[in-house]
Design a protein around this motif. Structure first.
Motif, short mmCIF file in Angstrom:
data_model
loop_
_atom_site.label_atom_id
_atom_site.label_comp_id
_atom_site.label_asym_id
_atom_site.label_seq_id
_atom_site.Cartn_x
_atom_site.Cartn_y
_atom_site.Cartn_z
N SER A 23 46.07 42.02 37.72
CA SER A 23 46.56 41.22 36.61
C SER A 23 45.75 41.49 35.35
O SER A 23 44.52 41.61 35.38
CB SER A 23 46.67 39.74 36.97
OG SER A 23 45.48 39.13 37.02
N ASN A 41 51.27 40.83 35.56
CA ASN A 41 50.85 40.56 36.92
C ASN A 41 51.69 41.42 37.87
O ASN A 41 52.90 41.26 37.91
CB ASN A 41 51.10 39.07 37.19
CG ASN A 41 50.23 38.58 38.30
OD1 ASN A 41 49.15 39.11 38.52
ND2 ASN A 41 50.71 37.58 39.01
N TYR A 370 44.41 33.31 38.86
CA TYR A 370 44.17 33.93 37.55
C TYR A 370 42.77 33.65 37.01
O TYR A 370 42.45 34.02 35.89
CB TYR A 370 45.22 33.46 36.53
CG TYR A 370 46.61 33.82 36.98
CD1 TYR A 370 46.99 35.15 37.14
CD2 TYR A 370 47.53 32.83 37.32
CE1 TYR A 370 48.24 35.49 37.60
CE2 TYR A 370 48.79 33.16 37.79
CZ TYR A 370 49.14 34.48 37.92
OH TYR A 370 50.37 34.81 38.39
#
Ligand SMILES: Nc1ncnc2c1ncn2[C@@H]1O[C@H](COP(=O)(O)OP(=O)(O)OP(=O)(O)O)[C@@H](O)[C@H]1O
Ligand SMILES: [Mg+2]
Length: 423
Positions: A23, A41, A370
């Protein structure tokens, strides 16, 4: 939200090379903090347990993630902060000393003393990734976080020296450069994740960050306000999925779906009458199974991971100093029962860690998976702010213009040429 002493906005890109996905997070950093402009991503199977195992697949995923991120952000990406993980990562304590002869401690003195701490022999196939200050000592006064401006004759630093296998770092750089991108810095992934999910208070009183991804579980400890330990355990969510596939005799993709939708880390949280449908392999018909059976398979693996985390924290002798408890991040912590299971095994309060302290399109980076990408942007922002504070020229950021290597005492240019020559 952190603020940065940066005079004009800078675009910073964090590239998280995870075992299950690549990502890319694009952030704009100014004196008000970080604004997320775009995210790319892409699922990736080019890494095993945090380490690049297939260059082609990894390069393809990086290209796709960067393309998606730059389209969304409307900027052209040329430089990234890349994450590195894997069980080749080690950390050890080292000390550095510098004379300051009665005057005030300056930024240059800090750099000198940190270089001293980095000057220890490491195996020829390993390299220093970070020298993370735990505390400074000015003359006899210890426990100092920021000694700039203090007076004394002797400045001492105690650092946590993080080293990595050079070949693993080189492979990350090679993959990024094959996409036509520059690497501003290679950053230890749990360092980035911790940056994204922790509050300053937690760092101050002591905390453990546990990032459970697909292939690895990364542990990072803050004690006495500094980073006291970091290590990487080669197990994560992929092991849970494999256990489910084998235990329920179902294909991997179905095991992954069942784990995400119905998985639970503690059997006793599940009611007796709950059932799930398990698709068969090789033409076998689907069958109904108690949800508890799925949990019976998952629980021992999760217990094994948290027990290993506990053992590593105990080995540092710092268990008592992790006063604010543990913060769980990474995609695998989305499973029901993870917090409860961690509290039981670690014997401390536990919370989930989602990336915080950013603005912009925050919904794109809201999940714990994330944390690393967002943290890499934060790491880059701090590097640039520190370079500004030193008055370094930054007209031509990317990295060649940026002095102060996080990676080595020889200087960034020296480091890259050393690394290239070494392979
Ligand atoms: N809802 C969920 N329940 C359980 N597990 C989940 C859930 N969502 C994602 N996961 C697991 O999270 C893992 C991926 O997490 P993450 O994206 O943090 O890993 P990664 O960064 O690719 O890997 P690593 O950090 O280990 O290199 C996968 O194993 C996936 O199955
Ligand atoms: Mg990860």
């Amino acid at each position: 939200m952190s603020t940065y002493a940066i005079s004009q906005p800078e675009i910073i890109v964090g590239l998280d090379l995870g075992t299950t996905k690549v990502s890319a997070v694009v952030g704009e950093v100014d004196s008000d903090g970080i604004t997320v402009l775009g995210v790319g991503n892409v699922p990736c199977r080019g890494l095993r347990k945090g380490v690049v195992s297939n260059i082609e697949w990894t390069v393809r995923a990086i290209r796709e993630a960067i393309d998606a991120a730059q389209t969304m952000a409307g900027v052209e990406i040329s430089t990234v902060y890349a994450g590195v993980a894997g069980s080749h990562i080690r950390s050890q304590v080292s000390d550095g000393v510098a004379a300051i002869s009665g005057r005030e401690v300056t930024r240059e003195d800090l750099e000198r003393v940190l270089e001293g701490a980095r000057a220890i022999p490491v195996d020829s196939d390993r390299m220093i990734l970070h020298a993370l200050p735990r505390e400074y000592v000015v003359d006899n006064q210890d426990g100092i976080r920021d000694p700039i401006g203090m007076s004394g004759v002797r400045l001492q630093v105690r650092v946590n020296l993080v080293t990595a296998a050079s070949s693993c770092v080189q492979n990350v750089i090679r993959c990024v450069e094959r996409c036509g991108l520059n690497v501003a810095d290679v950053v230890l992934e749990p360092l980035a994740s911790a940056d994204a999910v922790l509050s300053e208070d937690e760092k101050e009183i002591g905390v453990a960050v546990i990032d459970i991804g697909g292939g690895t579980t990364d542990v990072l400890l803050y004690a006495d306000g500094g980073i006291a330990h970091t290590s990487v355990i080669p197990a994560g969510g992929n092991n849970i999925t494999s256990d489910v596939a084998a235990g329920l005799r179902t294909p991997m993709a179905e095991a992954e779906r069942l784990k995400r939708n119905y998985g639970c880390a503690l059997c006793r949280m599940i009611a007796d009458d709950e059932e799930i449908e398990v698709p068969g392999v090789g033409g076998h018909t689907p069958r109904r199974v108690a949800r508890r059976v799925l949990s019976d398979i998952i629980e021992p693996r999760v217990e094994e991971i948290f027990s290993e985390v506990r053992r590593r924290i105990e080995d540092t002798g710092l268990l008592e100093q992790v006063c604010s408890g543990a913060v769980l991040t990474g995609g695998s912590v989305l499973m029901e029962g993870m917090v409860e299971c961690a509290e039981e095994i670690l014997g401390m309060p536990v919370r989930l860690g989602f990336p915080v302290g950013v603005k912009g399109i925050v919904q794109l980076v809201q999940g714990p998976q994330y944390a690393t990408g967002v943290g890499l942007v934060g790491y880059g922002a701090r590097q640039i702010a520190e370079a500004h504070a030193r008055g370094d020229m930054l007209e031509s950021y990317p990295p060649e213009a940026m002095p102060v290597p996080a990676a080595t005492a020889q200087g960034r240019k020296g480091f890259w040429s050393w690394l290239r020559a070494a392979f």
